[in-house]
Design an enzyme around this catalytic site. Structure first.
Site: not given
Ligand code: NAG
Ligand code: NAG
Length: 282
Positions: A93, A95, A97, A121-122, A186-187, A191
């Site tokens: 695969e 990806d 994303e 392997r992100e 959830d992720w 985070g």
């Molecule tokens: C969303 O914005 C925050 C603050 O700028 C950043 O730390 C983060 O990497 C961004 N992207 C995601 C997917 O959380």
């Protein structure tokens, strides 16, 4: 090559290329969340469902490109993916994303590679433009030597064939091409701290510019045709590695936009993965 020979080759070499969504793709789930607006296809996510589409055929080696305009405004919690994948437990695969964010905060583009069913392997980068205000081209070039992920033709990731170092490479399974949007609050965003705000639904990712310039491989009987043949443009020796200009572009991307690379994550990988040791000079 004259037109007749070219048509013969299209028929016999199994190279497919196209511009119309329905020539190459079909909705794969939640058909009612796939929206057609002329040449633009939208995938909608709401609190009932996400949606996806898939290629009608499978391919081995070539170049696949698509133009995407990501969810505007508040896209927190959403993930839009564009990827190639084979079937089965030992699948391969590649990806892209796109991890959404709150209004005005940057999307992250995560890439990953699975070989023989093993991923982890992100890499993650922010982009040098806002991917929600316009269409940009995301592509994957895949040949026997290399896989290159590109954004508007700028390479953002290279995965080399290191079989001579004992590392498996994706080169014996045909892949379909897929895209989907779904809820991953959830992720996905910061985070998992920021959840999807359903009052902002529907979340729509838009697509156009559908190109699959690859060796078509609908059944396993076709694999040898795609792998033994040196007639294809992507088998040119010059495409077995990046050009000097592309190498410079990749260095620039990594220096200025990379926010995560599994190769440098000593918490997850106390022992640096073997392929990282060989990819490191890039
Ligand atoms: C969303 O914005 C925050 C603050 O700028 C950043 O730390 C983060 O990497 C961004 N992207 C995601 C997917 O959380
Ligand atoms: C989905 O969201 C809409 C608008 O916020 C709301 O009216 C509806 O009840 C929700 N449906 C479900 C199944 O949660």
């Amino acid at each position: 090559m004259d037109w007749f020979l070219w048509m013969m080759c299209l028929a016999m070499c199994g190279v497919v290329s196209g511009a119309k969504f329905e020539d190459l793709y079909q909705p794969s789930w939640a058909t009612d969340h796939v929206v057609y607006e002329g040449d633009v296809i939208g995938l909608r996510l709401d609190n009932f469902s996400g949606a996806g589409f898939e290629s009608k055929s499978k391919y081995m080696f070539g170049k696949v490109s698509i133009q995407i305009k990501l969810v505007e405004g508040d896209s927190a919690g959403t993930v839009t993916a564009f990827y190639m994948s084979s079937d089965g437990p030992n699948h391969n695969e590649f990806d892209f994303e796109f991890l959404g964010n709150t209004t005005g905060e940057p999307y992250l583009l995560q890439t990953n590679i699975y070989v023989n069913g093993v991923g982890n392997r992100e890499q993650r980068l922010d982009l040098w433009f806002d991917p929600t205000t316009d269409f940009h081209t995301y592509s994957i070039l895949w040949n026997q030597r290399i896989v290159v992920f590109m954004v508007d033709e700028t390479p953002i990731r290279v995965h080399k064939n290191l079989e001579d170092k004992g590392i498996p490479f994706a080169k014996d399974q045909a892949m379909g091409v897929y895209s989907s949007i779904w809820n991953a609050d959830d992720w996905a965003t910061q985070g998992g701290l920021v959840k999807t705000d359903w009052s902002h639904a529907p979340f729509v990712a838009s697509y156009k510019g559908f190109v699959i310039d690859a060796c078509e491989c609908p059944t396993s009987n076709d694999l040898s045709k795609c792998s033994n043949d040196k007639r294809f443009w992507w088998d040119e020796p010059t495409l077995s590695e990046l050009s000097l200009h592309q190498s410079h572009q990749l260095v620039w991307v990594r220096a200025n936009h990379m926010v995560y690379d599994y190769c440098f994550d000593a918490t997850r990988f106390p022992v640096t993965p073997l392929e990282c040791q060989h990819h490191r000079h890039l």
